[in-house]
Design a protein around this motif. Structure first.
Motif, mmCIF file in Angstrom:
data_model
loop_
_atom_site.group_PDB
_atom_site.id
_atom_site.type_symbol
_atom_site.label_atom_id
_atom_site.label_comp_id
_atom_site.label_asym_id
_atom_site.label_seq_id
_atom_site.Cartn_x
_atom_site.Cartn_y
_atom_site.Cartn_z
ATOM 1 N N THR A 106 0.814 -1.212 0.000
ATOM 2 C CA THR A 106 0.000 0.000 0.000
ATOM 3 C C THR A 106 0.849 1.265 0.000
ATOM 4 N N LEU A 107 0.251 2.306 -0.534
ATOM 5 C CA LEU A 107 0.779 3.661 -0.412
ATOM 6 C C LEU A 107 -0.261 4.444 0.369
ATOM 7 N N GLY A 108 0.081 4.855 1.581
ATOM 8 C CA GLY A 108 -0.768 5.790 2.298
ATOM 9 C C GLY A 108 -0.449 7.169 1.762
ATOM 10 N N LEU A 109 -1.479 7.961 1.476
ATOM 11 C CA LEU A 109 -1.269 9.242 0.818
ATOM 12 C C LEU A 109 -1.926 10.387 1.577
ATOM 13 N N ALA A 110 -1.275 11.548 1.544
ATOM 14 C CA ALA A 110 -1.810 12.768 2.132
ATOM 15 C C ALA A 110 -1.350 13.935 1.275
ATOM 16 N N THR A 111 -2.086 15.041 1.350
ATOM 17 C CA THR A 111 -1.735 16.219 0.569
ATOM 18 C C THR A 111 -1.763 17.466 1.447
ATOM 19 N N GLN B 215 -3.639 0.548 -3.201
ATOM 20 C CA GLN B 215 -3.180 -0.825 -2.999
ATOM 21 C C GLN B 215 -2.584 -1.351 -4.296
ATOM 22 N N PHE B 216 -1.474 -2.086 -4.165
ATOM 23 C CA PHE B 216 -0.806 -2.662 -5.320
ATOM 24 C C PHE B 216 -0.361 -4.078 -4.970
ATOM 25 N N PRO B 217 -0.080 -4.907 -5.983
ATOM 26 C CA PRO B 217 0.385 -6.268 -5.680
ATOM 27 C C PRO B 217 1.656 -6.222 -4.824
ATOM 28 N N GLU B 218 1.753 -7.148 -3.886
ATOM 29 C CA GLU B 218 2.866 -7.135 -2.932
ATOM 30 C C GLU B 218 4.217 -7.034 -3.634
ATOM 31 N N ASN B 219 5.003 -6.066 -3.177
ATOM 32 C CA ASN B 219 6.357 -5.781 -3.668
ATOM 33 C C ASN B 219 6.423 -5.361 -5.136
ATOM 34 N N ASP B 220 5.292 -4.991 -5.735
ATOM 35 C CA ASP B 220 5.279 -4.507 -7.124
ATOM 36 C C ASP B 220 5.453 -2.975 -7.095
ATOM 37 N N TYR C 286 1.655 4.606 -10.524
ATOM 38 C CA TYR C 286 0.481 5.288 -9.980
ATOM 39 C C TYR C 286 0.862 6.699 -9.526
ATOM 40 N N LEU C 287 1.977 6.809 -8.811
ATOM 41 C CA LEU C 287 2.417 8.124 -8.323
ATOM 42 C C LEU C 287 2.779 9.065 -9.468
ATOM 43 N N ILE C 288 3.404 8.554 -10.504
ATOM 44 C CA ILE C 288 3.766 9.378 -11.658
ATOM 45 C C ILE C 288 2.502 10.007 -12.247
ATOM 46 N N THR C 289 1.455 9.190 -12.402
ATOM 47 C CA THR C 289 0.186 9.688 -12.934
ATOM 48 C C THR C 289 -0.431 10.708 -11.988
ATOM 49 N N ASP D 42 -2.850 3.654 7.062
ATOM 50 C CA ASP D 42 -1.799 4.075 6.130
ATOM 51 C C ASP D 42 -1.951 5.535 5.704
ATOM 52 N N SER D 43 -3.187 5.955 5.423
ATOM 53 C CA SER D 43 -3.373 7.352 5.023
ATOM 54 C C SER D 43 -3.173 8.297 6.208
ATOM 55 N N LEU D 44 -3.552 7.852 7.407
ATOM 56 C CA LEU D 44 -3.310 8.676 8.596
ATOM 57 C C LEU D 44 -1.808 8.772 8.868
#
Length: 139
Positions: free
Chosen positions: A14-19, A32-37, A44-47, A124-126
């Motif tokens: 996972t990527l927890g995200l905040a702005t 969420q992404f496949p484990e270790n992918d 996703y972040l580039i986009t 994760d987002s927190l």
């Protein structure tokens, strides 16, 4: 130019995200992404960075409690290298010591009486929000 920050809590799935625009950090959710992918996560972040015009990235750096660099911090280093190689336009990436943010996130959610399921989906987002707030407070 006004700053627009993306806070990241990197996990293996996972990527927890905040702005933030520089004062208060706001949760942006979890990817969420496949484990270790990590190439999937980086793409996703580039986009996201391109669509939202973030000017800076703040990512949690999970040092060991004795201040040494362990496998999780190496994972973050490798991810940053991958992300930088994929960015068309380089943007600053700031590391923030995140040793206690997950524990802090759990404590906040317990005090808010969130159910176990809600805690699991929001931690994760927190954590990303706490990482970004820590960075903003240091500026």
């Amino acid at each position: 130019m006004a700053k627009y920050y993306l806070g990241i809590d990197l996990g293996t799935k996972t990527l927890g995200l905040a702005t933030s625009h520089g004062i208060i950090a706001t949760s942006y959710g979890v990817y969420q992404f496949p484990e270790n992918d990590f190439s999937n996560a980086a793409q996703y972040l580039i986009t996201l960075i391109g669509n939202k015009n973030f000017t800076d990235i703040v990512i949690g750096y999970p040092k060991n409690m004795n201040n040494t660099i362990g496998p999780r911090a190496v994972m973050v280093d490798d991810f940053i290298t991958l992300l930088k190689s994929m960015l068309l336009t380089p943007i600053p990436i700031h590391l923030i010591d995140e040793r206690l943010t997950t524990r802090q996130a759990h404590q906040i959610m317990l005090e808010a009486n969130l159910s176990r399921q809600k805690r699991k989906t929001k931690k994760d987002s927190l954590a990303a929000q706490l990482i970004l707030e820590t960075y903003l407070q240091q500026q």
